[in-house]
Design a protein around this motif. Structure first.
Motif, short mmCIF file in Angstrom:
data_model
loop_
_atom_site.label_atom_id
_atom_site.label_comp_id
_atom_site.label_asym_id
_atom_site.label_seq_id
_atom_site.Cartn_x
_atom_site.Cartn_y
_atom_site.Cartn_z
N CYS A 214 -51.80 -11.70 48.28
CA CYS A 214 -52.96 -10.97 47.76
C CYS A 214 -52.58 -9.89 46.75
CB CYS A 214 -53.75 -10.35 48.91
SG CYS A 214 -52.96 -8.94 49.73
N GLY A 215 -51.27 -9.65 46.54
CA GLY A 215 -50.86 -8.64 45.58
C GLY A 215 -50.57 -7.28 46.18
N LEU A 216 -50.75 -7.16 47.49
CA LEU A 216 -50.40 -5.91 48.15
C LEU A 216 -48.91 -5.65 48.01
CD1 LEU A 216 -51.12 -3.54 50.00
CD2 LEU A 216 -50.96 -5.10 51.95
N ALA A 217 -48.12 -6.68 48.17
CA ALA A 217 -46.68 -6.62 47.93
C ALA A 217 -46.35 -7.40 46.67
CB ALA A 217 -45.91 -7.19 49.11
N SER A 218 -45.29 -6.99 45.99
CA SER A 218 -44.90 -7.66 44.75
C SER A 218 -43.62 -8.46 44.88
CB SER A 218 -44.73 -6.63 43.62
OG SER A 218 -43.72 -5.69 43.95
N HIS A 219 -42.82 -8.19 45.91
CA HIS A 219 -41.53 -8.85 46.05
C HIS A 219 -41.28 -9.19 47.53
CE1 HIS A 219 -41.07 -6.79 42.20
NE2 HIS A 219 -40.03 -7.54 41.93
N ALA A 220 -40.60 -10.32 47.75
CA ALA A 220 -40.20 -10.70 49.10
C ALA A 220 -38.78 -10.25 49.41
CB ALA A 220 -40.32 -12.21 49.27
N GLU A 221 -38.06 -9.85 48.40
CA GLU A 221 -36.70 -9.32 48.60
C GLU A 221 -36.47 -8.24 47.56
OE1 GLU A 221 -34.25 -12.70 46.08
OE2 GLU A 221 -34.50 -12.95 48.26
N GLU A 222 -35.46 -7.44 47.81
CA GLU A 222 -35.23 -6.29 46.95
C GLU A 222 -34.84 -6.72 45.54
OE1 GLU A 222 -33.12 -2.96 48.58
OE2 GLU A 222 -33.39 -3.70 50.62
N PRO A 223 -35.47 -6.14 44.52
CA PRO A 223 -35.19 -6.54 43.13
C PRO A 223 -33.91 -5.90 42.61
CG PRO A 223 -36.81 -4.78 43.18
CD PRO A 223 -36.53 -5.13 44.62
N ASP A 224 -33.48 -6.39 41.48
CA ASP A 224 -32.34 -5.81 40.78
C ASP A 224 -32.73 -4.43 40.28
OD1 ASP A 224 -30.20 -5.16 39.21
OD2 ASP A 224 -30.34 -6.90 37.89
N LEU A 225 -31.95 -3.43 40.61
CA LEU A 225 -32.29 -2.06 40.24
C LEU A 225 -31.37 -1.52 39.15
CD1 LEU A 225 -33.11 -0.51 43.72
CD2 LEU A 225 -34.66 -1.48 42.02
N GLN A 226 -30.92 -2.41 38.28
CA GLN A 226 -30.15 -1.95 37.14
C GLN A 226 -31.04 -1.13 36.20
OE1 GLN A 226 -28.24 -5.25 35.21
NE2 GLN A 226 -26.98 -5.77 36.98
N ALA A 227 -30.40 -0.39 35.34
CA ALA A 227 -31.15 0.46 34.41
C ALA A 227 -32.10 -0.37 33.56
CB ALA A 227 -30.19 1.23 33.52
N PRO A 228 -33.31 0.11 33.31
CA PRO A 228 -34.26 -0.62 32.46
C PRO A 228 -33.70 -0.84 31.05
CG PRO A 228 -35.35 1.16 33.65
CD PRO A 228 -33.88 1.36 33.85
N LYS A 229 -34.26 -1.82 30.35
CA LYS A 229 -33.82 -2.13 29.00
C LYS A 229 -34.42 -1.20 27.95
CE LYS A 229 -31.48 -5.66 30.50
NZ LYS A 229 -29.99 -5.59 30.56
N VAL A 230 -35.34 -0.35 28.37
CA VAL A 230 -35.95 0.61 27.44
C VAL A 230 -35.53 2.02 27.85
CG1 VAL A 230 -37.90 -0.89 26.98
CG2 VAL A 230 -38.07 0.80 28.80
N ASP A 231 -35.57 2.95 26.90
CA ASP A 231 -35.18 4.32 27.22
C ASP A 231 -36.27 4.99 28.07
OD1 ASP A 231 -37.20 5.47 25.49
OD2 ASP A 231 -35.88 5.05 23.80
N ALA A 232 -35.94 6.15 28.61
CA ALA A 232 -36.83 6.83 29.54
C ALA A 232 -38.16 7.20 28.90
CB ALA A 232 -36.15 8.09 30.09
N ALA A 233 -38.13 7.68 27.66
CA ALA A 233 -39.37 8.08 26.98
C ALA A 233 -40.29 6.89 26.76
CB ALA A 233 -39.04 8.77 25.67
N THR A 234 -39.71 5.77 26.35
CA THR A 234 -40.51 4.57 26.14
C THR A 234 -41.09 4.06 27.45
OG1 THR A 234 -39.17 3.96 24.23
CG2 THR A 234 -40.51 2.22 25.22
N GLY A 235 -40.27 4.07 28.49
CA GLY A 235 -40.75 3.64 29.80
C GLY A 235 -41.91 4.49 30.29
#
Length: 272
Positions: free
Chosen positions: A175-196
Motif C-alpha cells: 500500500c506504500g506505507l513501507a518503501s523497502h523490504a530490506e535496508e537500502p544502499d546508504l552511500q552518499a547521494p549523487k547530488v550535492d547537499a544544496a541540490t538535494g
C-alpha cells in the motif's frame, strides 16, 4: 529519566550516516518525554552536520517503537499529555521536512506515534514480522494524518485510521506505507547537499508545501477537547479487555468440554 542510568537514545555516525537508535527495549521503545527530546536533539544535530548525508532511525530489541509511553498515565494531566503530543508532532515535522535523506528501519511493533515516525521518513524499511497500527483516532487524536494520506492516499488512510486495523510487512509494502523490504544502499547521494535540499523542498511543494502549522493546529484542536487523559485511559482499558477476552473464551470452551464429556456415549463392555 533513562532507566538504570542507561541512555534512552544511542547516536552513532559513520561514513556520512547518522544513526539514532531508540534504546528502551524493555518498554518496546515507547516514547517517553525524555526520549522525544533526545530524538529532537539528535535529529537536529544530524541535520545541521555538513558531514552527514543520511539520518537513520532504529529501535533496539524486538520492536521499532510501540508508541507513546503511557506508564505514567495515572499521574498525567490533560495539559501535560497535550504538551507531550505537541513535542511529538514537532519531532515528526522535523523529520518530514528534513533536507537530507531519512530512513526508518522497522521491526516488530511499529505502532501509534512510532508508526507516525516511520511514515515521516523518506525511505521506510519494513523488516519481516513488522506490524503497523495507528490507534490515535480511537481516542480522538489527529496526529500525522496528512502525512499518512500522502503515503497511502486519502481513502486508504481514512480506512486504516477509522477501522483501527493493522498492516503486516507485505501489506505495508503493497500500500506504500513501507518503501523497502530490506535496508537500502546508504552511500552518499549523487547530488550535492544544496541540490538535494532543493529537490526535497520542490517535491514537497507539489504535495501541498510546508503545512507544519496546519498539522500542529489539527493535533491541538483534537487533543484540546476536554477529557484527553480519560479518553486515552478508556482506550488502554479496552485493549486490556480485548486481551482478557480470548483467555476467557478458551476457559469457557474448556469448561464446556468438561461438562459435556460425561454425556458422551461409551462402548459397552466387550464391544469391538
Amino acid at each position: 529519566m533513562a532507566e538504570n542510568n542507561r541512555l534512552e537514545l544511542v547516536s552513532t555516525r559513520r561514513d556520512g550516516v547518522a544513526t539514532l537508535t531508540m534504546n528502551r527495549p524493555e518498554r518496546g521503545n515507547a516514547l517517553s518525554a525524555e526520549l522525544v527530546e533526545a530524538l529532537l536533539d539528535g535529529v537536529n544535530a544530524a541535520l545541521e552536520d555538513d558531514a552527514v548525508h543520511t539520518l537513520v532511525l532504529r529501535g533496539q530489541g524486538r520492536h521499532f517503537c510501540t508508541g507513546l509511553d503511557l506508564s505514567d498515565l495515572d499521574r498525567a494531566s490533560d495539559a501535560a499529555l497535550l504538551w507531550r503530543l505537541v513535542r511529538i508532532e514537532t519531532l515528526l515535522t522535523t523529520v518530514w521536512q528534513a533536507p537530507k535523506r531519512t530512513v526508518a528501519v522497522a521491526q516488530g511493533r511499529t505502532w501509534g506515534a512510532g508508526a507516525d515516525l516511520f511514515v515521516a521518513c523518506e525511505q521506510r524499511v519494513a523488516l519481516p514480522g513488522a506490524t503497523f497500527r495507528f490507534p490515535g483516532a480511537q481516542f480522538g487524536i489527529v496526529l500525522g494524518t496528512r502525512r499518512l494520506a500522502l503515503r497511502l492516499g486519502g481513502g486508504a488512510a481514512r480506512d486504516l485510521l477509522t477501522s483501527g486495523g493493522e498492516r503486516d510487512t507485505a501489506q505495508a509494502l503493497a500500500c506504500g506505507l513501507a518503501s523497502h523490504a530490506e535496508e537500502p544502499d546508504l552511500q552518499a547521494p549523487k547530488v550535492d547537499a544544496a541540490t538535494g535540499a532543493s529537490l526535497r523542498a520542490t517535491t514537497r511543494a507539489a504535495e501541498g508545501g510546508d503545512l507544519r502549522d496546519a498539522d500542529l493546529a489539527a493535533l491541538v484542536r483534537s487533543a484540546a477537547q476536554p477529557g484527553l487523559v480519560s479518553r486515552v485511559r478508556r482506550y488502554v482499558e479496552s485493549l486490556k479487555a480485548a486481551q482478557v477476552a480470548p483467555v476467557a473464551a478458551v476457559a469457557a470452551v474448556a469448561a464446556m468440554a468438561q461438562i459435556a464429556a460425561p454425556e458422551r456415549p461409551t462402548a459397552e463392555p466387550g464391544a469391538r
